[in-house]
Write an enzyme that holds these catalytic residues in place. Structure first.
Site, mmCIF file in Angstrom:
data_model
loop_
_atom_site.group_PDB
_atom_site.id
_atom_site.type_symbol
_atom_site.label_atom_id
_atom_site.label_comp_id
_atom_site.label_asym_id
_atom_site.label_seq_id
_atom_site.Cartn_x
_atom_site.Cartn_y
_atom_site.Cartn_z
ATOM 1 N N GLU A 36 -3.586 -12.302 14.308
ATOM 2 C CA GLU A 36 -3.247 -10.884 14.192
ATOM 3 C C GLU A 36 -4.445 -10.018 14.572
ATOM 4 O OE1 GLU A 36 -0.108 -9.110 11.360
ATOM 5 O OE2 GLU A 36 -2.028 -8.752 10.346
ATOM 6 N N GLU B 155 10.323 -5.634 3.617
ATOM 7 C CA GLU B 155 10.593 -6.895 2.924
ATOM 8 C C GLU B 155 10.181 -6.820 1.462
ATOM 9 O OE1 GLU B 155 9.420 -7.902 7.240
ATOM 10 O OE2 GLU B 155 8.785 -6.511 5.658
ATOM 11 N N LYS C 269 0.830 -1.206 0.000
ATOM 12 C CA LYS C 269 0.000 0.000 0.000
ATOM 13 C C LYS C 269 0.864 1.255 0.000
ATOM 14 C CE LYS C 269 -3.685 0.015 2.576
ATOM 15 N NZ LYS C 269 -4.601 0.103 3.742
ATOM 16 N N LYS D 101 9.757 -4.391 14.216
ATOM 17 C CA LYS D 101 10.133 -3.640 13.014
ATOM 18 C C LYS D 101 11.017 -2.445 13.385
ATOM 19 C CE LYS D 101 5.998 -4.658 10.238
ATOM 20 N NZ LYS D 101 4.826 -4.040 9.568
ATOM 21 N N HIS E 220 -1.222 -38.569 10.627
ATOM 22 C CA HIS E 220 0.047 -39.279 10.811
ATOM 23 C C HIS E 220 1.133 -38.368 11.377
ATOM 24 C CE1 HIS E 220 -1.127 -43.046 8.723
ATOM 25 N NE2 HIS E 220 -2.008 -42.227 8.162
ATOM 26 N N GLY F 180 -5.025 -5.329 5.915
ATOM 27 C CA GLY F 180 -4.157 -6.219 5.153
ATOM 28 C C GLY F 180 -4.630 -7.656 5.121
ATOM 29 N N ARG F 181 -5.031 -8.192 6.281
ATOM 30 C CA ARG F 181 -5.423 -9.603 6.333
ATOM 31 C C ARG F 181 -6.834 -9.836 5.816
ATOM 32 N NH1 ARG F 181 -4.554 -7.187 10.923
ATOM 33 N NH2 ARG F 181 -6.124 -6.959 12.573
#
Length: 611
Positions: free
Chosen positions: A416, A275, A269, A575, A447, A330-331
Site C-alpha cells: 500500500e 466495512e 478515524k 470504494k 512443504h 493507517g498502516r
C-alpha cells in the site's frame, strides 16, 4: 533498461534516451499537471519501451526519468552487467571473511546479508544511489514533522508515537508530544481497568472478551502484534478481531460470546469506514437484541476515532473515545490508540516496551551511517533485485509460529505504501517500484511453496526471521526448527551442481539410463539471495524493533524511487464504485449502467437471489 538483465551497457544510448534502450521509438504527448483541470501547453518527450505492460500505458510516462538517467543508476547498470552471472559459491570461496563483512547487529536484531549477490563494489554503489536521492535529508524531514505526504499535505509521524526521548516534534507550530502522551495515559487508564476487572459491564460483572472492529491498518497491526505477543497475554481475557464485511466474520466471532461480558472497540478515524460501520452496527444490534437497554451500550462500546458527533450518536460515551491524528497513517497506526486492543491483551507496560523497541530502531535509522544502517541495507538490497535483476516479489518467512501474521501485515505495509506508478511530481515512472510481498511461517512454507523458490524460473529474494530461544521449549522442537532455518538459506545460496547430483545418485545405487534421466531434476541452480534476521526471543521490545526496521526499509525505498509512500489513492476507485453499486442491488430494474461484464454479474446475482 534496468529491468532487462540481458541488455549490456553498450545497448544504451544514455545521451539520447536517458537510460532507455536506444531502440525505443519516440513520441510526443501533452503532460497533465497535477491539480490542474486543463492540459498544460508544455510538451514532453514520451517513449514506448519494454517495461511492464501496465506501466507502458501510464497516462504521463516520462521516459526521461531523472532516476534512470542518473549517474548512480547508470553505475549500477554497468556493475550489474559485470556480476549478474557471478555465483555466490564463488564469492564465499574467494572471501573467508564474507560473513563478517556483511552482517551487523542493531536494537537486538542480528542481520546476516552475506548470502546476497553482492561484491565489495555493490553496496557502495547502492549507497550512492540512496545519497543521490537525498535519503538523509528526507529522513530528517520526516523526523522533523515536515509535510512529506505531499498529496494529502500531511506530516508522517508514526515515529512521534514511540518517541520515548520525548523530544519536541513540531507540527503547525505546536509540539505534538503532549497530546501523544495524553493518549498513552488514557490508554493505560482504560486497559488497566479492563484487565483488573475494575471496568464493569452493565450488570456489574467484569469483561472477559474484547472485540476489535476495524479494517486495514485498524486491524492488521493489532492482530499481528497480539498474535506475536500471545505469551504475554492475560489468561482469561480473550481478544478477538473482526474486519471483513462478510457477515460470516462477525457472526462466527460473536457466537460464543456473552454480551454482558463483552467489550467492543470500534476503530475508525472518521467513524464512516463502510466495512467498520457495518460490522459495528451488527455488533450493536446483537448486543441490544440480548440486553434490551440502549443505555448499556456505553459500558460495552468504546471508539478509536476523531468524529465525536457520530460516536455519540452510536451511543458511545465520548469520554471513552481515543484520539489520533491525520499524521498517523493507517498502516503505521498500531503505535497509536489503534493499539488499544494490544494494550488490553498484554498490558500497557508491555505496549510501552513495544514502543521502546521501535524507538531504538528509529534512533538507529536516524543516526547510523547509511553503510551500517540496517533498514537502509535491507532497502538497498531490495532495490538491487527489484530494479536490476527483475525480481517481482519478495518473501518474508518467519520461523516462529507467533509471527504467522507478520508477512500479511507487511503486505499492506509495503504494497500500500510503494505500489505506485507515478512519482512525487505526478509523472509516470519508467522503473519498477514496490514488489509483491508474501510469505508464511517456516516450516509450513517449506512443504508448500519453497519448491518454486529453489527450482522455479523466478528470482525470489527472501527474508528469513527466527528467534534464538522459543517461548515453548519442548524437547527437540526448536533445534529442529532452527536446523531448517539455517539449511534453507544455505541450500538457496549453494544449490546443487550436476556433478554433485550425479555423485549423490550413484552413491544411492542408481546407474545407466535411470541415473541420466534423473540428474537434471536433482540439480539446483542456487544463487538465490536471502537475508537472515535473528532475535534472542520474540518480546515486545524485539518485535517493536523488527516492525520499525521494515517500516524504515519501506520509507527508504520510496525515497529512492521518488514516490510518495504515505498516500493510497489506488484503493479509492473500487470504494467509489461500490457505493454506486450498493443501492442498485436493491433495485428491481436490470443493471445497465456499467460495462457488459459488471452488468451481467449483477443480474446473475439477482437471478440467484430470486431463487
Amino acid at each position: 533498461m534496468s529491468d532487462t538483465p540481458g541488455l549490456s551497457p553498450a545497448a544504451y544510448d544514455s545521451k539520447k534516451w536517458g537510460g532507455m534502450p536506444s531502440s525505443a521509438p519516440a513520441f510526443r504527448r501533452l503532460r497533465l499537471i497535477p491539480g490542474k483541470t486543463e492540459i498544460a501547453k508544455e510538451v514532453v518527450e514520451f517513449r514506448i519501451f519494454t517495461v511492464h505492460p501496465l506501466m507502458s500505458n501510464s497516462f504521463c510516462l516520462n521516459a526521461m526519468s531523472k532516476l534512470t538517467d542518473s549517474p548512480a543508476w547508470k553505475a549500477l547498470l554497468d556493475h550489474h552487467a559485470c556480476i549478474r552471472d557471478l555465483h555466490m559459491r564463488t564469492l564465499f570461496a574467494g572471501n573467508p571473511g564474507r560473513f563478517g563483512m556483511y552482517s551487523l547487529e542493531a536494537c537486538g536484531i542480528f542481520l546476516d546479508y552475506s548470502k546476497n549477490r553482492i561484491t565489495a563494489e555493490t553496496m557502495p554503489l547502492l549507497t550512492a544511489l540512496a545519497r543521490q536521492a537525498g535519503l538523509e535529508e528526507w529522513r530528517g524531514r520526516m523526523f522533523a514533522g515536515e509535510r512529506i505526504n505531499s498529496t494529502e499535505h500531511r506530516a508522517v509521524l508514526h515515529v512521534a508515537l514511540r518517541n520515548r526521548a520525548n523530544r519536541p516534534i513540531i507540527v503547525d507550530g505546536a509540539d505534538v508530544m503532549p497530546k501523544v502522551n495524553a493518549v498513552l495515559g488514557h490508554m493505560r487508564e482504560f486497559s488497566d481497568a479492563v484487565r483488573s476487572g475494575a471496568w464493569k459491564g452493565f450488570d456489574g460483572r467484569s469483561i472477559t472478551d474484547v472485540v476489535n472492529i476495524g479494517i486495514g491498518g485498524s486491524d492488521l497491526g493489532p492482530v499481528m502484534v497480539t498474535e506475536a505477543l500471545k505469551p504475554f497475554a492475560q489468561p482469561g481475557l480473550g481478544v478477538h478481531f473482526v474486519s471483513n464485511v462478510d457477515g460470516t466474520h462477525i457472526a462466527e466471532t460473536l457466537k460464543p460470546l456473552d454480551p454482558a461480558r463483552t467489550l467492543f472497540i470500534v476503530a475508525s478515524k472518521t467513524f464512516t469506514t463502510q466495512e467498520t460501520v457495518a460490522n459495528a452496527g451488527t455488533a450493536r444490534q446483537w448486543f441490544l437484541d440480548r440486553v434490551h437497554d440502549e443505555a448499556a451500550i456505553a459500558r460495552h462500546f468504546v471508539a478509536l476515532s476523531t468524529n465525536a458527533p457520530e460516536v455519540a450518536k452510536f451511543g458511545i460515551d465520548t469520554r471513552n473515545m481515543f484520539e489520533f491524528w491525520d499524521w498517523v497513517g493507517g498502516r503505521y497506526s498500531l503505535w497509536s490508540a489503534i493499539g488499544l486492543s494490544i494494550a488490553v491483551a498484554v498490558g500497557m507496560d508491555r505496549f510501552e516496551e513495544l514502543l521502546e523497541g521501535a524507538f531504538a530502531m528509529d534512533e538507529h535509522f536516524r543516526t547510523a551511517p547509511l553503510e551500517r544502517n540496517m533498514p537502509v541495507i535491507l532497502a538497498l538490497l531490495g532495490v538491487w533485485y527489484n530494479n536490476f535483476f527483475g525480481a517481482e516479489t519478495s518473501a518474508i518467512l518467519p520461523y516462529d509460529q507467533y509471527l504467522h501474521r507478520f508477512p500479511a501485515y507487511f503486505q499492506q505495509g509495503d504494497m500500500e505504501s510503494n505500489g505506485k506508478s507515478v512519482d512525487r511530481a505526478g509523472l509516470g515512472v519508467d522503473y519498477t517500484t514496490g514488489p509483491v510481498i508474501w510469505g508464511e511461517p517456516g516450516t509450513n512454507g517449506q512443504h508448500a511453496f519453497y519448491q518454486l523458490i529453489h527450482q522455479g524460473t523466478k528470482l525470489i529474494p527472501a527474508d528469513f526471521i527466527a528467534p534464538a530461544e522459543s517461548h515453548n521449549p519442548l524437547p527437540g522442537h526448536h533445534a529442529l526448527l532452527l536446523s531448517n532455518f539455517f539449511a534453507q538459506t544455505e541450500a538457496l545460496m549453494k544449490g546443487k551442481t550436476e556433478d554433485e547430483a550425479r555423485s549423490e545418485l550413484e552413491q544411492a545405487g542408481l546407474s545407466g539410463r535411470e541415473l541420466t534421466d534423473l540428474v537434471p531434476h536433482k540439480v539446483f541452480a542456487g544463487n538465490r539471495p536471502t537475508n537472515s534476521l535473528m532475535v534472542r526471543k520474540v518480546t515486545p521490545h524485539s518485535l517493536g524493533a523488527l516492525i520499525a526496521l521494515y517500516e524504515h526499509k519501506i520509507f527508504t525505498q520510496g525515497i529512492i524511487w521518488n514516490i510518495n509512500s504515505f498516500d493510497q489513492w489506488g484503493v479509492e476507485l473500487g470504494k467509489q464504485l461500490a457505493r454506486k453499486i450498493l443501492p442498485e442491488l436493491a433495485s428491481p430494474d436490470p443493471a445497465a449502467s456499467h460495462d457488459a461484464s459488471t452488468n451481467g454479474m449483477i443480474n446473475r446475482w439477482r437471478a440467484y437471489a430470486r431463487g
